[in-house]
Design a protein around this motif. Sequence first.
Motif, short mmCIF file in Angstrom:
data_model
loop_
_atom_site.label_atom_id
_atom_site.label_comp_id
_atom_site.label_asym_id
_atom_site.label_seq_id
_atom_site.Cartn_x
_atom_site.Cartn_y
_atom_site.Cartn_z
N GLN A 1 0.84 -1.20 0.00
CA GLN A 1 0.00 0.00 0.00
C GLN A 1 0.88 1.26 0.00
O GLN A 1 0.64 2.20 -0.78
N ILE A 2 1.91 1.25 0.83
CA ILE A 2 2.81 2.41 0.90
C ILE A 2 3.54 2.57 -0.43
O ILE A 2 3.68 3.70 -0.95
N ARG A 3 3.99 1.45 -1.00
CA ARG A 3 4.66 1.54 -2.29
C ARG A 3 3.75 2.16 -3.34
O ARG A 3 4.18 2.99 -4.15
N ALA A 4 2.50 1.78 -3.32
CA ALA A 4 1.55 2.36 -4.29
C ALA A 4 1.44 3.87 -4.09
O ALA A 4 1.34 4.64 -5.07
N GLY A 5 1.45 4.30 -2.84
CA GLY A 5 1.40 5.73 -2.56
C GLY A 5 2.64 6.45 -3.07
O GLY A 5 2.55 7.54 -3.66
N ILE A 6 3.78 5.86 -2.83
CA ILE A 6 5.03 6.45 -3.30
C ILE A 6 5.00 6.62 -4.82
O ILE A 6 5.33 7.68 -5.37
N LEU B 1 11.38 -1.31 -2.02
CA LEU B 1 10.67 -1.67 -3.25
C LEU B 1 10.69 -0.50 -4.24
O LEU B 1 10.88 -0.70 -5.45
N ALA B 2 10.51 0.70 -3.71
CA ALA B 2 10.50 1.87 -4.60
C ALA B 2 11.89 2.12 -5.18
O ALA B 2 12.03 2.45 -6.37
N ARG B 3 12.90 1.95 -4.35
CA ARG B 3 14.27 2.17 -4.85
C ARG B 3 14.60 1.18 -5.97
O ARG B 3 15.31 1.52 -6.91
N GLU B 4 14.04 -0.03 -5.85
CA GLU B 4 14.26 -1.01 -6.92
C GLU B 4 13.65 -0.54 -8.23
O GLU B 4 14.04 -1.01 -9.30
N GLU B 5 12.67 0.35 -8.12
CA GLU B 5 12.07 0.92 -9.33
C GLU B 5 12.65 2.30 -9.62
O GLU B 5 12.03 3.12 -10.31
N ASP C 1 5.39 10.30 -6.82
CA ASP C 1 6.75 10.63 -7.26
C ASP C 1 6.72 11.37 -8.59
O ASP C 1 6.03 10.95 -9.52
N ARG C 2 7.43 12.49 -8.65
CA ARG C 2 7.52 13.27 -9.90
C ARG C 2 8.96 13.32 -10.41
O ARG C 2 9.33 14.22 -11.16
N GLY C 3 9.75 12.35 -9.91
CA GLY C 3 11.13 12.28 -10.38
C GLY C 3 12.12 13.04 -9.53
O GLY C 3 13.33 12.99 -9.77
N ARG C 4 11.64 13.72 -8.51
CA ARG C 4 12.57 14.42 -7.62
C ARG C 4 12.74 13.69 -6.29
O ARG C 4 13.41 14.17 -5.38
N GLY C 5 12.10 12.53 -6.18
CA GLY C 5 12.27 11.72 -4.99
C GLY C 5 11.12 11.89 -4.02
O GLY C 5 10.27 12.77 -4.16
N VAL C 6 11.10 11.01 -3.03
CA VAL C 6 9.98 10.94 -2.08
C VAL C 6 10.53 10.88 -0.66
O VAL C 6 11.39 10.06 -0.34
N LEU C 7 10.02 11.77 0.19
CA LEU C 7 10.37 11.76 1.60
C LEU C 7 9.28 11.03 2.37
O LEU C 7 8.11 11.42 2.31
N LEU C 8 9.65 9.98 3.08
CA LEU C 8 8.70 9.26 3.92
C LEU C 8 8.84 9.75 5.36
O LEU C 8 9.94 9.71 5.92
N ILE C 9 7.77 10.21 5.93
CA ILE C 9 7.77 10.68 7.32
C ILE C 9 7.05 9.62 8.14
O ILE C 9 5.85 9.38 7.96
N VAL C 10 7.79 8.96 9.02
CA VAL C 10 7.31 7.73 9.66
C VAL C 10 7.37 7.88 11.18
O VAL C 10 8.42 8.19 11.74
N LYS C 11 6.25 7.65 11.83
CA LYS C 11 6.25 7.63 13.29
C LYS C 11 6.88 6.31 13.76
O LYS C 11 6.66 5.25 13.17
N ASN C 12 7.62 6.40 14.84
CA ASN C 12 8.41 5.25 15.27
C ASN C 12 7.57 4.20 16.01
O ASN C 12 7.45 4.22 17.23
N TYR C 13 6.99 3.31 15.22
CA TYR C 13 6.32 2.11 15.72
C TYR C 13 6.83 0.95 14.89
O TYR C 13 7.07 1.09 13.68
N THR C 14 6.94 -0.19 15.51
CA THR C 14 7.58 -1.33 14.86
C THR C 14 6.95 -1.64 13.50
O THR C 14 7.65 -1.80 12.51
N GLY C 15 5.63 -1.69 13.47
CA GLY C 15 4.95 -2.03 12.22
C GLY C 15 5.16 -0.99 11.14
O GLY C 15 5.45 -1.31 9.99
N ASP C 16 5.02 0.27 11.52
CA ASP C 16 5.21 1.35 10.54
C ASP C 16 6.64 1.35 10.01
O ASP C 16 6.87 1.51 8.81
N VAL C 17 7.60 1.21 10.92
CA VAL C 17 9.01 1.26 10.49
C VAL C 17 9.29 0.12 9.52
O VAL C 17 9.91 0.31 8.47
#
Lengths: 342, 342
Positions: free
Chosen positions: B96-101, B130-134, B105-121
């Motif tokens: 789901q997060i990958r789909a959002g990224i 996954l996104a970097r692989e693309e 993305d417009r080619g200038r990169g994506v900043l992920l702002i993540v609250k520190n919880y085990t599942g989110d991290v």
Amino acid sequence: MPNDGRAMSARQFVNDPDEFIPQALEGLRLAHPHLIQVSADPALVLRTPKDGDPLKVALVSGGGSGHEPLHTGFVGLGMLDAAIPGAVFASPTAYQIRAGIKAVDRGRGVLLIVKNYTGDVLNFSIAAELAREENIEVEIVLVDDDLATDGGDEGGPGRRGTAAVVAVEKICGAAAERGASLSELAELGRRVVASSRTMALALRACTHPGQQRPSFDLADDEVEFGVGIHGERGVGQHPFGPASELVPALAQPVVEALGLQRGESVIAIVNGLGSTHALELAVVHRELSAFLEGVGVRIERALVGSYVTALDMQGCSITLVRCDSTLLELWNAPVRTPALAW
Amino acid sequence: MPNDGRAMSARQFVNDPDEFIPQALEGLRLAHPHLIQVSADPALVLRTPKDGDPLKVALVSGGGSGHEPLHTGFVGLGMLDAAIPGAVFASPTAYQIRAGIKAVDRGRGVLLIVKNYTGDVLNFSIAAELAREENIEVEIVLVDDDLATDGGDEGGPGRRGTAAVVAVEKICGAAAERGASLSELAELGRRVVASSRTMALALRACTHPGQQRPSFDLADDEVEFGVGIHGERGVGQHPFGPASELVPALAQPVVEALGLQRGESVIAIVNGLGSTHALELAVVHRELSAFLEGVGVRIERALVGSYVTALDMQGCSITLVRCDSTLLELWNAPVRTPALAW
């Protein structure tokens, strides 16, 4: 002591309950020093004047506290010039209102936007007379949108004023910024009132500051339809049910009272009464949208959030404002107040 | 059935609890069709593109639902490009997060702002990979401001992320609009995180949708310090008291943890946890202002309201962000999102 939900709900961030409103007003000022000024005695919340402000008709509203962000959070560009807060659920005094009128009049007159409650009507009317004696032009727009109190005795107080007051303040506020005259604003405000009706329901009553129990009890399987914003009972208990049943039951009488026809447009205000979560209000708006689509009424703009509260009441109200392009354009105009801007 | 405050608090505007979040997202979209777009599967809230939008780094955040207006209410000009909502208090999935990224993305990169919880991290990190692989550039800013969870085991999850995430989203969002690069934004976001700490307390726990009881009980004379935003207990029960005692007890450890010195400036976030009335939050802000004045710390700007909630929890959190002119100017920049604009 055992945990008891009723007692728990009375635990609030408060010092001396008698100082609750003055201290909250001081907190509001400290949070928004660039937007508003607060005087303590008499209690007034005033828009901070800026260089280049237009010489406009001043808008003043107010009433009992406990409904925040109404009215104090709506002072600023595009909305009110002054809010006059009373004690919790109690009208401000006539002298307090007069002081507010005098503080914001710039010689183009003052529009008083008054929710229809006996105390407010009395005190705002006296203040208007006092101001007129000092050669300040004053007009009153009386807001009486609450359907639950429709059809009372001849000569009774009539419908209460509730969330439609936000539409009156927003639309007249925008028109005032554009230079509308006092009489134009009064006519516009009355047109918004005539175009607006509201119905509310409570899932749980509110608890007054310093009290230990909600203002009324509901059985687990009941909700209260037609509640007002002062902790009073509504017009009847209905069975609790899913949002998809409760919301049409609220919206149907509003559509009927306004005589909305297929193809007409509205501004919709889905208003939380205090403790209702944003997710729940979003679900309510979804159900309202589906219901109105079913009757062929189009939502042009929606305001979904807690704007006219009844302390910590759990519940919501639905206001529909029949709209045209004039009202819509004024609704969309910029606004910058404590509750309605970054 | 007898009236019981705990059961009452479970009565919400909801249809099928399993459909609560999807239906609320639909309601949000219906309320703000000009600002956001919502996809249902995978669940994504996306900023509506406008002609003339700058070609900027995209900001993406998300996490469990139940904290609204965070994050879905913060999608728009000057803040997020996408919010990725999970179920109530549950991380969104990596796919789901990958789909959002990929959606923003417009080619200038994506900043992920993540609250520190085990599942989110875990899930945001997998999505980043996954996104970097693309061939999408991705940086993660981890937000861990909650002091109550400081000093845990070496190798433990560390401090939780709570209301400071609003500051990270707002400040990085403003910088992104001005053309900051991905690495600049990541550095800026980490600086905001390092400058921010939060403490929260609950007067009443929250109740999960469809449940009948709050997630924990408190005696009538107790409050819970150090609560998180997921209905979990805090770090200890303290006696209930007036706001003038509770607020310094919250703020003192935040000042100490940041090492704030006399003469320094902060942005203050006084955040309601769900059911806390605007009047109460104003009183809390008054007490916070008095406390900080006493220790010589100046509040440059304040955000007082319910921005990061824990469903219907009654309580508040106090976040301080040590600020300088750069952060302050970005904080003050325009923003237009469902929760932060007319």
